[in-house]
Scaffold this active site. Structure first.
Site, short mmCIF file in Angstrom:
data_model
loop_
_atom_site.label_atom_id
_atom_site.label_comp_id
_atom_site.label_asym_id
_atom_site.label_seq_id
_atom_site.Cartn_x
_atom_site.Cartn_y
_atom_site.Cartn_z
CE LYS A 9 -2.43 1.62 3.64
NZ LYS A 9 -3.57 1.79 4.57
NE ARG A 17 -5.06 -1.54 7.15
CZ ARG A 17 -4.30 -0.72 7.86
NH1 ARG A 17 -4.79 -0.10 8.94
NH2 ARG A 17 -3.07 -0.48 7.52
CG ASN A 66 -14.01 13.92 19.56
OD1 ASN A 66 -13.01 13.21 19.39
ND2 ASN A 66 -14.28 14.96 18.79
CB SER A 108 -4.48 12.39 15.81
OG SER A 108 -5.38 12.02 14.81
N GLY A 146 -5.65 4.26 17.53
CA GLY A 146 -5.16 5.52 16.97
C GLY A 146 -3.65 5.61 16.88
CB THR A 147 -1.00 4.77 19.29
OG1 THR A 147 -1.63 5.70 20.18
CG2 THR A 147 0.50 4.91 19.42
CG ASP A 148 -1.01 5.46 13.01
OD1 ASP A 148 -0.65 6.49 13.63
OD2 ASP A 148 -1.74 5.51 12.01
#
Ligand code: NAD
Length: 321
Positions: free
Chosen positions: A67, A110, A159, A199, A220-222
């Site tokens: 990707k 995904r 949020n 984020s 969220g943590t990438d």
């Protein structure tokens, strides 16, 4: 070579198809028959963009490819999505490009499938209240996939900007489930399953706010430096992940490992639970935490499924290169 454009994806592949594809590839990763290649992600010094590749090979399904894409922060001004991606699949027998597939919606599907797989394999079966932290672009996909997976009868949400919670309220309403905006204290006290999809670069949810028996999917943590929950929570929880190498470097576990609260060996690949090789949840009091970092094999798995469906329906576009 086949092309499956972005605009065809929504009507082509369901969240259930993506769940099956992601569950299969997580299991293959734990059997060591599928592996991810090192990730490349670079600030390119133009348009403030981050660009890179996630790639891998699944010897069971023969999904091979990558990707490519990243984050263009000013795309919204041009009416485009900030996150852009395209998936390239190659024939594992010849190396020829087999297909090019629009990857924007597939990325959301995904990612939502991954947290849903974690709910299927790690949450208490009697979990009824779902807590959502984050109400950005990914959050509605996460919510829908979780509601498909388990009979939740209530959703609570938090949020940073509470106005955005309307997005989640709308999805809950579509499904006939009540939604309530709450503070983090209430969210932890009420939710049986918590999905974090933000984020954030600092912990949002504190360890003391989470009850025994909760399952968390931290999605969220990438990236190095991002963080959604207090590191001490990982010390208290049984920690699972898609890929340990990513979990300890760019995932939620990076902070707990750096602080010596857990070691990489304490983290279980979720595929091993799917395969029945490692225990998942062993008690109703246990806190389970899935660190979903996002691997290239997930993209290849859902893109392959989309190509198969497009061929079956005669809508894949064939071109010569
Ligand atoms: P988005 O920009 O649409 O939404 C961002 C969300 O994060 C919003 O809810 C916002 O309120 C929240 N947020 C931002 N800063 C915060 C802070 N300091 N404290 C608390 N909340 C904060 O983004 P999105 O497309 O919904 O993606 C959310 C996150 O998921 C991103 O970090 C993205 O990189 C990540 N992501 C992970 C995967 C994966 O496979 N794990 C896949 C796709 C996206």
């Amino acid at each position: 070579m086949l092309i499956v454009p972005e605009h065809l994806i929504a009507d082509l592949i369901s969240a259930q198809d993506c769940f099956a594809a992601v569950e299969q590839v997580f299991a293959a990763m734990a059997r060591d028959t599928a592996y991810n290649f090192p990730v490349i992600r670079e600030a390119i010094g133009h348009a403030d963009a981050l660009y890179g590749f996630k790639s891998g090979f699944d010897r069971e399904s023969l999904a091979l490819g990558l990707k490519s894409g990243g984050f263009w922060p000013r795309n919204a001004d041009k009416g485009l999505t900030n996150h852009q991606s395209t998936i390239f699949l190659f024939d594992a027998d010849t190396g020829r490009c087999r297909a090019v597939v629009g990857g924007n919606l597939l990325t959301a599907l995904r990612t939502a499938a991954a947290s849903a797989v974690s709910i299927r394999h790690l949450a208490r079966r009697d979990a009824r209240v779902l807590g959502m932290i984050g109400a950005g672009h990914q959050s509605t996909f996460q919510l829908r996939a979780a509601l498909d997976q388990q009979d939740f009868d209530r959703v609570v949400g938090w949020n940073l900007n509470p106005a955005d919670l309307d997005r989640l309220a709308k999805v809950a309403d579509e499904r006939g489930i009540p939604f309530q905006a709450v503070d983090l204290e209430q969210l932890g006290a009420q939710a049986d399953v918590i999905i974090t999809i933000t984020s954030s670069f600092a912990p949002i949810l504190q360890a003391a706010q989470v009850r025994p028996g909760t399952h968390l999917a931290c999605m969220g943590t990438d990236t190095k430096g991002k963080q959604e929950v207090e590191a001490a929570l990982l010390g208290k929880a049984s920690v699972f992940t898609d890929e340990v190498a990513q979990s300890v470097t760019i995932g939620e576990a990076q902070h707990a490992v750096a602080q010596g609260l857990i070691a990489p060996d304490d983290i279980t690949q979720i595929g091993a639970v799917i395969n029945g090789d490692r225990p998942g949840r062993v008690s109703d009091d246990q806190i389970t935490l899935f660190d979903g970092t996002g691997v290239g094999l997930q993209d290849l798995a859902v893109a392959s499924a989309a190509v198969d469906l497009a061929v079956e329906r005669g809508i894949a576009i064939a071109v010569q290169i």
